[in-house]
Write a protein that holds these residues in place. Sequence first.
Motif, PDB file in Angstrom:
ATOM      1  N   GLY A 134       1.830  -6.009  -8.433  1.00 43.82           N
ATOM      2  CA  GLY A 134       0.722  -5.074  -8.344  1.00 43.82           C
ATOM      3  C   GLY A 134       0.867  -4.145  -7.163  1.00 43.82           C
ATOM      4  O   GLY A 134       1.569  -4.444  -6.192  1.00 43.82           O
ATOM      5  N   TRP A 135       0.211  -3.006  -7.274  1.00 42.44           N
ATOM      6  CA  TRP A 135       0.064  -2.078  -6.155  1.00 42.44           C
ATOM      7  C   TRP A 135      -1.401  -2.078  -5.723  1.00 42.44           C
ATOM      8  O   TRP A 135      -2.309  -2.012  -6.563  1.00 42.44           O
ATOM      9  CB  TRP A 135       0.474  -0.666  -6.554  1.00 42.44           C
ATOM     10  N   PHE A 136      -1.576  -2.145  -4.417  1.00 42.63           N
ATOM     11  CA  PHE A 136      -2.898  -2.061  -3.811  1.00 42.63           C
ATOM     12  C   PHE A 136      -2.864  -0.984  -2.728  1.00 42.63           C
ATOM     13  O   PHE A 136      -1.793  -0.596  -2.273  1.00 42.63           O
ATOM     14  CB  PHE A 136      -3.288  -3.405  -3.163  1.00 42.63           C
ATOM     15  N   ARG A 137      -4.028  -0.545  -2.321  1.00 46.74           N
ATOM     16  CA  ARG A 137      -4.084   0.408  -1.207  1.00 46.74           C
ATOM     17  C   ARG A 137      -5.263   0.039  -0.299  1.00 46.74           C
ATOM     18  O   ARG A 137      -6.237  -0.591  -0.746  1.00 46.74           O
ATOM     19  CB  ARG A 137      -4.217   1.839  -1.706  1.00 46.74           C
ATOM     20  N   GLN A 138      -5.120   0.441   0.946  1.00 47.68           N
ATOM     21  CA  GLN A 138      -6.133   0.068   1.930  1.00 47.68           C
ATOM     22  C   GLN A 138      -6.302   1.180   2.954  1.00 47.68           C
ATOM     23  O   GLN A 138      -5.321   1.740   3.438  1.00 47.68           O
ATOM     24  CB  GLN A 138      -5.738  -1.231   2.630  1.00 47.68           C
ATOM     25  N   THR A 139      -7.548   1.490   3.253  1.00 49.21           N
ATOM     26  CA  THR A 139      -7.886   2.408   4.332  1.00 49.21           C
ATOM     27  C   THR A 139      -8.610   1.620   5.421  1.00 49.21           C
ATOM     28  O   THR A 139      -9.140   0.526   5.165  1.00 49.21           O
ATOM     29  CB  THR A 139      -8.782   3.547   3.829  1.00 49.21           C
ATOM     30  N   PRO A 140      -8.616   2.141   6.648  1.00 47.36           N
ATOM     31  CA  PRO A 140      -9.216   1.403   7.772  1.00 47.36           C
ATOM     32  C   PRO A 140     -10.664   1.004   7.495  1.00 47.36           C
ATOM     33  O   PRO A 140     -11.479   1.810   7.042  1.00 47.36           O
ATOM     34  CB  PRO A 140      -9.120   2.387   8.928  1.00 47.36           C
ATOM     35  N   GLY A 141     -10.941  -0.259   7.759  1.00 44.58           N
ATOM     36  CA  GLY A 141     -12.301  -0.755   7.613  1.00 44.58           C
ATOM     37  C   GLY A 141     -12.688  -1.140   6.203  1.00 44.58           C
ATOM     38  O   GLY A 141     -13.819  -1.587   5.967  1.00 44.58           O
ATOM     39  N   LYS A 142     -11.771  -0.988   5.252  1.00 40.30           N
ATOM     40  CA  LYS A 142     -12.080  -1.321   3.859  1.00 40.30           C
ATOM     41  C   LYS A 142     -11.154  -2.406   3.352  1.00 40.30           C
ATOM     42  O   LYS A 142     -10.068  -2.634   3.888  1.00 40.30           O
ATOM     43  CB  LYS A 142     -11.976  -0.075   2.976  1.00 40.30           C
ATOM     44  N   GLU A 143     -11.589  -3.083   2.299  1.00 39.59           N
ATOM     45  CA  GLU A 143     -10.747  -4.108   1.691  1.00 39.59           C
ATOM     46  C   GLU A 143      -9.651  -3.445   0.862  1.00 39.59           C
ATOM     47  O   GLU A 143      -9.757  -2.287   0.462  1.00 39.59           O
ATOM     48  CB  GLU A 143     -11.600  -5.004   0.799  1.00 39.59           C
ATOM     49  N   ARG A 144      -8.632  -4.237   0.591  1.00 38.48           N
ATOM     50  CA  ARG A 144      -7.547  -3.731  -0.248  1.00 38.48           C
ATOM     51  C   ARG A 144      -8.078  -3.489  -1.660  1.00 38.48           C
ATOM     52  O   ARG A 144      -8.746  -4.328  -2.245  1.00 38.48           O
ATOM     53  CB  ARG A 144      -6.386  -4.713  -0.268  1.00 38.48           C
ATOM     54  N   GLU A 145      -7.713  -2.337  -2.182  1.00 37.25           N
ATOM     55  CA  GLU A 145      -8.190  -1.890  -3.483  1.00 37.25           C
ATOM     56  C   GLU A 145      -7.061  -1.952  -4.491  1.00 37.25           C
ATOM     57  O   GLU A 145      -5.955  -1.458  -4.232  1.00 37.25           O
ATOM     58  CB  GLU A 145      -8.713  -0.444  -3.379  1.00 37.25           C
ATOM     59  N   PHE A 146      -7.338  -2.531  -5.645  1.00 33.78           N
ATOM     60  CA  PHE A 146      -6.348  -2.602  -6.709  1.00 33.78           C
ATOM     61  C   PHE A 146      -6.061  -1.208  -7.255  1.00 33.78           C
ATOM     62  O   PHE A 146      -6.970  -0.411  -7.474  1.00 33.78           O
ATOM     63  CB  PHE A 146      -6.866  -3.498  -7.827  1.00 33.78           C
ATOM     64  N   VAL A 147      -4.769  -0.944  -7.492  1.00 36.27           N
ATOM     65  CA  VAL A 147      -4.359   0.329  -8.062  1.00 36.27           C
ATOM     66  C   VAL A 147      -3.775   0.140  -9.458  1.00 36.27           C
ATOM     67  O   VAL A 147      -4.244   0.736 -10.433  1.00 36.27           O
ATOM     68  CB  VAL A 147      -3.329   1.032  -7.153  1.00 36.27           C
ATOM     69  N   ALA A 148      -2.749  -0.689  -9.568  1.00 30.32           N
ATOM     70  CA  ALA A 148      -2.089  -0.885 -10.862  1.00 30.32           C
ATOM     71  C   ALA A 148      -1.259  -2.144 -10.799  1.00 30.32           C
ATOM     72  O   ALA A 148      -0.897  -2.611  -9.709  1.00 30.32           O
ATOM     73  CB  ALA A 148      -1.215   0.315 -11.225  1.00 30.32           C
ATOM     74  N   ALA A 149      -0.926  -2.696 -11.976  1.00 28.37           N
ATOM     75  CA  ALA A 149      -0.103  -3.893 -12.035  1.00 28.37           C
ATOM     76  C   ALA A 149       0.764  -3.864 -13.278  1.00 28.37           C
ATOM     77  O   ALA A 149       0.423  -3.207 -14.277  1.00 28.37           O
ATOM     78  CB  ALA A 149      -0.972  -5.154 -12.027  1.00 28.37           C
ATOM     79  N   ILE A 150       1.878  -4.588 -13.209  1.00 27.80           N
ATOM     80  CA  ILE A 150       2.810  -4.639 -14.330  1.00 27.80           C
ATOM     81  C   ILE A 150       3.351  -6.047 -14.462  1.00 27.80           C
ATOM     82  O   ILE A 150       3.641  -6.713 -13.463  1.00 27.80           O
ATOM     83  CB  ILE A 150       3.944  -3.607 -14.132  1.00 27.80           C
ATOM     84  N   ARG A 151       3.472  -6.496 -15.672  1.00 33.60           N
ATOM     85  CA  ARG A 151       4.089  -7.796 -15.903  1.00 33.60           C
ATOM     86  C   ARG A 151       5.585  -7.660 -15.668  1.00 33.60           C
ATOM     87  O   ARG A 151       6.213  -6.716 -16.150  1.00 33.60           O
ATOM     88  CB  ARG A 151       3.809  -8.274 -17.328  1.00 33.60           C
ATOM     89  N   TRP A 152       6.133  -8.601 -14.926  1.00 34.16           N
ATOM     90  CA  TRP A 152       7.540  -8.512 -14.537  1.00 34.16           C
ATOM     91  C   TRP A 152       8.457  -8.527 -15.762  1.00 34.16           C
ATOM     92  O   TRP A 152       9.400  -7.754 -15.844  1.00 34.16           O
ATOM     93  CB  TRP A 152       7.865  -9.687 -13.614  1.00 34.16           C
TER      94      TRP A 152
END
Length: 123
Positions: free
Chosen positions: A35-53
């Motif tokens: 999966g890809w996640f993203r995070q900005t200061p002061g916030k929790e990591r946010e889900f972006v996208a995922a792929i089955r291996w």
Amino acid sequence: QVQLVESGGGLVQAGGSLRLSCAASGRTFSIYGVGWFRQTPGKEREFVAAIRWRGGRTYSADSVKGRFTISRDYAKNTVYLQMNSLEPEDTAVYYCAADLDGLGSRAAEYDYWGQGTQVTVSS
């Protein structure tokens, strides 16, 4: 153990594109999903996208649908995140993560993490 290394971040103008890479090594045969996640200061990591291996099934967050595409090159043990039509709100540190058991959207479900790569979108 699985090691993940992200690359491809940088500074881009709004409307531009970037492609992030996540190279996996180690016990890659044990990976179920990435999966890809993203995070900005002061916030929790946010889900972006995922792929089955294996199999390549994908899903992504509503906020990026139609703009971001996740894919993988199984021979290279690499997962990509193609990001188009970038917006200033996409500015964040982007992380890839490996899930050994499933293909979730919660950060807590993932077992291994890369170090992150900074994406900055200027207006």
